[in-house]
Motif scaffolding. Structure first.
Motif, PDB file in Angstrom:
ATOM      1  N   UNK A  31       0.852  -1.184   0.000  1.00 13.53           N
ATOM      2  CA  UNK A  31       0.000   0.000   0.000  1.00 13.53           C
ATOM      3  C   UNK A  31       0.888   1.234   0.000  1.00 13.53           C
ATOM      4  N   UNK A  33       0.773   5.531   0.967  1.00 17.98           N
ATOM      5  CA  UNK A  33       0.038   6.615   1.614  1.00 17.98           C
ATOM      6  C   UNK A  33       0.650   7.951   1.245  1.00 17.98           C
ATOM      7  N   UNK A  35       0.906  11.836   2.860  1.00 16.81           N
ATOM      8  CA  UNK A  35       0.748  12.659   4.038  1.00 16.81           C
ATOM      9  C   UNK A  35       1.058  14.107   3.679  1.00 16.81           C
ATOM     10  N   UNK A  45      -2.200  12.061   7.595  1.00 19.68           N
ATOM     11  CA  UNK A  45      -2.566  11.235   6.452  1.00 19.68           C
ATOM     12  C   UNK A  45      -3.626  11.908   5.581  1.00 19.68           C
ATOM     13  N   UNK A  48      -4.830   6.612   1.568  1.00 19.44           N
ATOM     14  CA  UNK A  48      -4.127   5.345   1.401  1.00 19.44           C
ATOM     15  C   UNK A  48      -4.632   4.686   0.125  1.00 19.44           C
TER      16      UNK A  48
ATOM     17  N   UNK B 101      -1.877  -4.649   4.773  1.00 17.19           N
ATOM     18  CA  UNK B 101      -2.505  -3.514   4.101  1.00 17.19           C
ATOM     19  C   UNK B 101      -2.218  -2.225   4.857  1.00 17.19           C
ATOM     20  N   UNK B 102      -2.451  -1.111   4.192  1.00 12.53           N
ATOM     21  CA  UNK B 102      -2.053   0.166   4.770  1.00 12.53           C
ATOM     22  C   UNK B 102      -2.902   0.561   5.957  1.00 12.53           C
ATOM     23  N   UNK B 103      -2.277   1.020   6.987  1.00 11.76           N
ATOM     24  CA  UNK B 103      -3.006   1.651   8.082  1.00 11.76           C
ATOM     25  C   UNK B 103      -2.327   2.960   8.390  1.00 11.76           C
ATOM     26  N   UNK B 104      -3.100   3.865   8.907  1.00 11.58           N
ATOM     27  CA  UNK B 104      -2.624   5.213   9.126  1.00 11.58           C
ATOM     28  C   UNK B 104      -1.618   5.257  10.257  1.00 11.58           C
ATOM     29  N   UNK B 105      -0.538   5.967  10.031  1.00 14.02           N
ATOM     30  CA  UNK B 105       0.426   6.253  11.087  1.00 14.02           C
ATOM     31  C   UNK B 105       0.067   7.601  11.684  1.00 14.02           C
TER      32      UNK B 105
END
Lengths: 111, 116
Positions: A31, A33, A35, A45, A48, B101-105
């Motif tokens: 994935x 992301x 920011x 964020x 995603x 899978x992507x998770x928010x940092x």
């Protein structure tokens, strides 16, 4: 070693212009992301993307994940001074562990 | 707390002294990261903790840098014998571990370290 390269490093444009910033790698990510970071704050964020070819829109921002999940782009339409900031892409490796960041694109939108 | 908390927010230290930076992650977040951000630059990965697994220390720039985390709680980043090149903002982030899978940092506001 997985690396994310962002371009351009710096962009100064007039209000109302469109722009695209890029995030590229030779590695595949599970994935990716995006920011945004404002001065004195931690990154926050925006979006995603998970699926190759995926396109997501957030108001005037359009994000795309490459078909091979190695690259991504962020397009801003009709930029506004409030869009000013550091835009960072971050990739999570296919093992699902570490998240690495690109060096960022610093955007300045002049009124 | 509601977010990631870092302390101190600012630290000025003399060259050669040791410093300890603290990070309180979001409760329930198993993953914790430390990053370094020099003025006008992006984020440089330092170290990653995931639950009780061995940490990924591959980003630590020298043996003067070390970090600890007890379980899934507070983490401390220690810099020994600080050098002027260590001056930067040190950012901590935590996230849920989702196995691929992507998770928010979620980031703290950072500790601005100045070595004089």
């Amino acid at each position: 070693t997985q690396l994310l390269e962002q371009s351009p490093q710096f962009l100064s444009i007039q209000e109302g212009e469109n722009l695209t910033v890029y995030c590229n790698s030779s590695s595949v990510f599970s994935s990716l992301q995006w920011y945004r970071q404002e001065p004195g704050e931690g990154p926050v964020l925006l979006v995603t993307v998970v699926t190759g070819g995926e396109v997501k829109k957030l108001k005037r921002l359009t994000f795309q994940f490459g078909d091979a999940r190695k690259d991504s782009s962020l397009h801003i339409t009709a930029a506004q001074p409030g869009d000013t900031g550091l835009y960072l892409c971050a990739g999570r490796d296919t093992g699902g562990f570490k998240t690495i960041f690109g060096a960022g694109t610093r955007l300045f939108v002049k009124a | 707390g509601a977010g990631v908390s870092q302390s101190p927010s600012n630290k000025v230290t003399e060259k050669g002294k040791d410093v300890e930076l603290r990070c309180d992650p979001i409760s329930g977040h198993t993953a914790l990261y430390w990053y370094r951000q020099r003025l006008g630059q992006g984020l440089e990965f330092l170290i990653y903790f995931q639950g009780n697994s061995a940490p990924d220390k591959s980003g630590l720039p020298s043996d003067r840098f070390s970090a600890e985390r007890t379980g899934e709680s507070v983490s401390t980043l220690t810099i020994q014998r600080t050098q002027q090149e260590d001056s930067a903002v040190y950012l901590c982030a935590s996230s849920l571990f989702s196995g691929g899978t992507g998770t928010e940092a979620f980031f703290g506001q950072g500790t601005r370290l100045t070595v004089v």
